[in-house]
Design a protein around this motif. Structure first.
Motif, PDB file in Angstrom:
ATOM      1  N   GLU A 153       4.095  35.574 -15.552  1.00  0.00           N
ATOM      2  CA  GLU A 153       5.349  36.551 -15.488  1.00  0.00           C
ATOM      3  C   GLU A 153       4.811  38.094 -15.171  1.00  0.00           C
ATOM      4  OE1 GLU A 153       7.624  36.048 -19.024  1.00  0.00           O
ATOM      5  OE2 GLU A 153       8.330  34.291 -18.522  1.00  0.00           O
ATOM      6  N   HIS A 154       3.223  37.937 -15.588  1.00  0.00           N
ATOM      7  CA  HIS A 154       2.599  39.342 -15.531  1.00  0.00           C
ATOM      8  C   HIS A 154       2.005  39.524 -14.272  1.00  0.00           C
ATOM      9  CE1 HIS A 154       1.947  38.147 -20.128  1.00  0.00           C
ATOM     10  NE2 HIS A 154       2.968  38.823 -19.894  1.00  0.00           N
ATOM     11  N   LEU A 155       1.684  38.810 -13.384  1.00  0.00           N
ATOM     12  CA  LEU A 155       0.926  39.112 -12.247  1.00  0.00           C
ATOM     13  C   LEU A 155       1.404  38.056 -11.235  1.00  0.00           C
ATOM     14  CD1 LEU A 155      -2.833  38.510 -13.815  1.00  0.00           C
ATOM     15  CD2 LEU A 155      -1.836  40.797 -12.943  1.00  0.00           C
ATOM     16  N   ILE A 182      -3.405  45.886 -17.479  1.00  0.00           N
ATOM     17  CA  ILE A 182      -4.037  44.480 -17.551  1.00  0.00           C
ATOM     18  C   ILE A 182      -5.493  44.610 -17.267  1.00  0.00           C
ATOM     19  CG2 ILE A 182      -3.974  42.079 -16.550  1.00  0.00           C
ATOM     20  CD1 ILE A 182      -0.999  42.272 -16.111  1.00  0.00           C
ATOM     21  N   SER A 183      -6.278  43.946 -18.171  1.00  0.00           N
ATOM     22  CA  SER A 183      -7.735  43.893 -17.975  1.00  0.00           C
ATOM     23  C   SER A 183      -8.231  42.511 -17.875  1.00  0.00           C
ATOM     24  CB  SER A 183      -8.432  44.308 -19.342  1.00  0.00           C
ATOM     25  OG  SER A 183      -8.119  45.717 -19.529  1.00  0.00           O
ATOM     26  N   SER A 237      -6.347  40.138 -20.320  1.00  0.00           N
ATOM     27  CA  SER A 237      -5.703  40.764 -21.611  1.00  0.00           C
ATOM     28  C   SER A 237      -4.583  41.702 -21.300  1.00  0.00           C
ATOM     29  CB  SER A 237      -6.675  41.036 -22.680  1.00  0.00           C
ATOM     30  OG  SER A 237      -7.398  42.397 -21.994  1.00  0.00           O
ATOM     31  N   LEU A 238      -3.553  41.452 -22.297  1.00  0.00           N
ATOM     32  CA  LEU A 238      -2.438  42.478 -21.947  1.00  0.00           C
ATOM     33  C   LEU A 238      -1.732  42.743 -23.612  1.00  0.00           C
ATOM     34  CD1 LEU A 238      -0.183  43.827 -20.409  1.00  0.00           C
ATOM     35  CD2 LEU A 238       1.072  41.713 -20.359  1.00  0.00           C
ATOM     36  N   ASN A 239      -2.074  43.949 -23.945  1.00  0.00           N
ATOM     37  CA  ASN A 239      -1.392  44.159 -25.415  1.00  0.00           C
ATOM     38  C   ASN A 239      -2.288  43.652 -26.486  1.00  0.00           C
ATOM     39  OD1 ASN A 239       0.612  46.028 -24.504  1.00  0.00           O
ATOM     40  ND2 ASN A 239       2.049  44.533 -24.185  1.00  0.00           N
TER      41      ASN A 239
END
Length: 271
Positions: A153-155, A182-183, A237-239
């Motif tokens: 869902e993020h990328l 996003i890292s 990683s995200l948040n």
């Protein structure tokens, strides 16, 4: 007169016996010739996240040794299985290609499903022929998993996304669909055999499209892989939470010419 009839009857029976013996031996020879299909597979490396319930199709390349005898492999294969019951072959197709130096290219296209939520591996291909004989072949390895552990869902891939390469590399565009940074720390496959560790975290800003270009992925094994079908996995990683994203699959070496494929396989035989 009766003695003569008996003589000819005995002679006739002998002739019939000889003919039947010849026919049985001929049938046996034909059956044995079908059993003598000689297959040699390249080192096929398949590491894939299957996100389709219907399964995913993969190419497994090899050659048929036809220096002494040629036969139609397509007409002889009746079933395929791997040495792992949790990797189910739901369909297959046997294709043959060009001839080169006494070898014929073979491409077995298998459609597989993974029956668990775990990583499943196999390194043997069992082929059953129409004479009911089953042979076991080393083909490389297949590692598959379904998409349950992955976050999509993020990328997302964006624009041009290159899927075919001569050697392990990566040249893709990825979009951050979130409103936070996003890292990305690493790209790797399910087995961690093929990977790339970013020296510094790759930052992707909110809704940014990032061009990721890696000229050479690292391969752990000293054994060369002839043909690679792989899902690149992004670790990010995200948040302050860690996630995995399974990118669209890529292939290496599979777009080589048929003659180059044969050369690659028989070179390993002669090496």
């Amino acid at each position: 007169m009766v003695k003569i009839n008996k003589y000819w009857l005995i002679l006739l029976l002998l002739v019939i016996s000889v003919l039947l013996t010849f026919m049985l031996n001929s049938t046996t020879l034909n059956k044995e010739s079908k059993e003598d299909v000689k297959l040699i597979f390249g080192n096929n490396f398949i590491s894939y996240v299957i996100d389709d319930n219907e399964g995913m199709s993969f190419n497994i390349f090899g050659v048929q040794d036809i220096r002494k005898q040629d036969s139609s492999l397509k007409d002889q294969v009746t079933s395929l299985t791997f040495n792992n019951p949790n990797i189910k072959v739901v369909d297959y197709k046997v294709d043959t290609g060009i001839f080169h130096k006494g070898y014929k290219l073979v491409n077995i296209i298998v459609t597989v499903q993974v029956l668990t939520n775990h990583v499943e591996k196999a390194d043997k291909l069992l082929i059953q022929f129409n004479n009911e004989k089953t042979t076991t072949h080393e083909f490389g390895e297949i590692t598959v998993q379904n998409s349950v552990p992955f976050q999509n869902e993020h990328l997302a891939p964006f624009g041009d996304y290159k899927v075919g390469y001569p050697t392990p590399a990566l040249d893709v565009n990825i979009k951050n669909k979130e409103k936070q940074n996003i890292s990305v720390s690493k790209v790797y496959d399910l087995t961690d055999e093929i990977s790339y560790q970013f020296k510094d975290l790759l930052k992707i800003k909110p809704e940014e499209v990032k061009h990721i270009k890696i000229n050479s992925l690292s391969i752990k094994s000293e054994k060369e892989h002839d043909f690679i079908t792989m899902t690149p996995i992004l670790s990010y990683s995200l948040n302050d939470k860690e996630y995995l994203y399974n990118m669209p699959g890529v292939i290496y070496g599979i777009l080589d010419s048929d003659q180059d494929k044969i050369k690659k396989i028989i070179h390993r035989l002669n090496g």
